[in-house]
Write an enzyme that holds these catalytic residues in place. Structure first.
Site, short mmCIF file in Angstrom:
data_model
loop_
_atom_site.label_atom_id
_atom_site.label_comp_id
_atom_site.label_asym_id
_atom_site.label_seq_id
_atom_site.Cartn_x
_atom_site.Cartn_y
_atom_site.Cartn_z
N LYS A 1 31.77 0.43 -36.40
CA LYS A 1 33.11 0.79 -35.95
C LYS A 1 33.10 1.77 -34.76
O LYS A 1 32.08 2.41 -34.49
CB LYS A 1 33.88 1.41 -37.13
CG LYS A 1 34.12 0.45 -38.30
CD LYS A 1 34.98 1.16 -39.36
CE LYS A 1 35.31 0.26 -40.52
NZ LYS A 1 36.26 0.93 -41.45
N TYR B 1 42.73 -7.26 -40.17
CA TYR B 1 43.02 -6.47 -41.37
C TYR B 1 44.37 -6.85 -42.02
O TYR B 1 44.95 -6.03 -42.74
CB TYR B 1 43.01 -4.98 -41.04
CG TYR B 1 41.62 -4.37 -40.92
CD1 TYR B 1 40.80 -4.26 -42.04
CD2 TYR B 1 41.14 -3.88 -39.71
CE1 TYR B 1 39.53 -3.69 -41.95
CE2 TYR B 1 39.87 -3.31 -39.61
CZ TYR B 1 39.08 -3.21 -40.74
OH TYR B 1 37.83 -2.63 -40.65
N PHE C 1 47.78 3.18 -45.04
CA PHE C 1 46.84 3.56 -43.98
C PHE C 1 46.71 2.51 -42.88
O PHE C 1 45.90 2.66 -41.97
CB PHE C 1 45.46 3.86 -44.59
CG PHE C 1 44.84 2.72 -45.36
CD1 PHE C 1 44.20 1.67 -44.72
CD2 PHE C 1 44.91 2.68 -46.75
CE1 PHE C 1 43.62 0.62 -45.43
CE2 PHE C 1 44.34 1.62 -47.48
CZ PHE C 1 43.70 0.60 -46.82
N ARG D 1 27.02 -4.13 -48.86
CA ARG D 1 27.97 -3.17 -49.44
C ARG D 1 27.22 -1.97 -50.04
O ARG D 1 27.68 -0.84 -49.97
CB ARG D 1 28.81 -3.84 -50.54
CG ARG D 1 29.63 -5.03 -50.08
CD ARG D 1 30.87 -4.65 -49.33
NE ARG D 1 31.83 -3.94 -50.15
CZ ARG D 1 33.02 -3.54 -49.70
NH1 ARG D 1 33.38 -3.80 -48.44
NH2 ARG D 1 33.84 -2.89 -50.47
N ASN E 1 34.79 5.65 -41.06
CA ASN E 1 33.65 5.51 -41.98
C ASN E 1 32.57 4.57 -41.47
O ASN E 1 31.81 4.00 -42.25
CB ASN E 1 34.15 5.15 -43.39
CG ASN E 1 34.89 3.83 -43.43
OD1 ASN E 1 35.07 3.19 -42.41
ND2 ASN E 1 35.31 3.43 -44.61
N HIS F 1 31.96 -1.66 -41.51
CA HIS F 1 32.72 -2.57 -42.36
C HIS F 1 31.76 -3.63 -42.88
O HIS F 1 30.84 -4.02 -42.18
CB HIS F 1 33.82 -3.27 -41.55
CG HIS F 1 34.37 -4.50 -42.23
ND1 HIS F 1 35.39 -4.45 -43.14
CD2 HIS F 1 33.99 -5.80 -42.16
CE1 HIS F 1 35.62 -5.69 -43.59
NE2 HIS F 1 34.78 -6.52 -43.01
N GLU G 1 36.05 -13.92 -42.22
CA GLU G 1 35.81 -12.86 -41.23
C GLU G 1 34.81 -13.31 -40.17
O GLU G 1 34.98 -12.99 -38.98
CB GLU G 1 35.33 -11.59 -41.95
CG GLU G 1 36.44 -10.97 -42.79
CD GLU G 1 36.01 -9.77 -43.60
OE1 GLU G 1 36.87 -9.21 -44.31
OE2 GLU G 1 34.83 -9.36 -43.53
#
Ligand code: RTP
Ligand code: MG
Length: 140
Positions: A11, A51, A59, A87, A114, A117, A128
């Site tokens: 990100k 998203y 958020f 993950r 964070n 993704h 995706e």
């Protein structure tokens, strides 16, 4: 164990801090292979589309804002159990709850920034990957 593909993003908070190589190394060291990679500066519209499942969450605005604030490195990762493995290496969404040694524990700034993704299931991985890559860009 099944060989899977998953979709990953480094990100903007991480590309801004020059962590593309460090994060990719953590993925590779865990046995995941980068079989497609591209650097993109996504538009607000692209971030909103990607998203869309989160569009009613409080958020969402902040998420779209941060994802379109700078370059992202999008990748397809391949390996045994790639979805769950990625993950696990990423760590919990909130870096304060992420385990030692995970990408988010090591590098993330906050729950919003964070650093990475990763797809959460085979169905979302397929959607995706197809959102960002054509088949010819994926070289397994
Ligand atoms: P990701 O989809 O990014 O791999 O992360 P995740 O499954 O752990 O988290 P998810 O619930 O899907 O949320 C997507 C991203 O939205 C941001 N978020 N912000 N401020 C907040 O409370 C909040 N909650 C989620 C995070 O950047 C998260 O990665
Ligand atoms: Mg998610």
């Amino acid at each position: 164990m099944a060989i899977e593909r998953t979709f990953s993003m480094i990100k903007p908070d991480a590309t801004r801090r020059n962590l593309t190589g460090a994060i990719t190394k953590m993925l590779e060291d865990a046995g995941l292979q980068v079989i497609a990679s591209r650097r993109v500066w996504m538009s607000r519209r692209e971030a909103e589309g990607f998203y869309a499942v989160h569009k009613d969450r409080p958020f969402f605005g902040e998420l779209v804002e941060s994802m379109s604030a700078g370059p992202t490195v999008i990748q397809v990762l391949q390996g045994e159990n790639a979805i769950a493995k990625n993950r696990e290496i990423m760590g919990a969404t909130n870096p304060t709850q992420a385990a030692e040694g995970t990408i988010r524990k090591t590098h993330a700034l906050s729950i919003g920034e964070n650093s990475v993704h990763g797809s959460d299931a085979p169905e979302t991985a397929a959607v995706e990957i197809a959102y960002w890559f054509s088949e010819t860009e994926i070289v397994g």
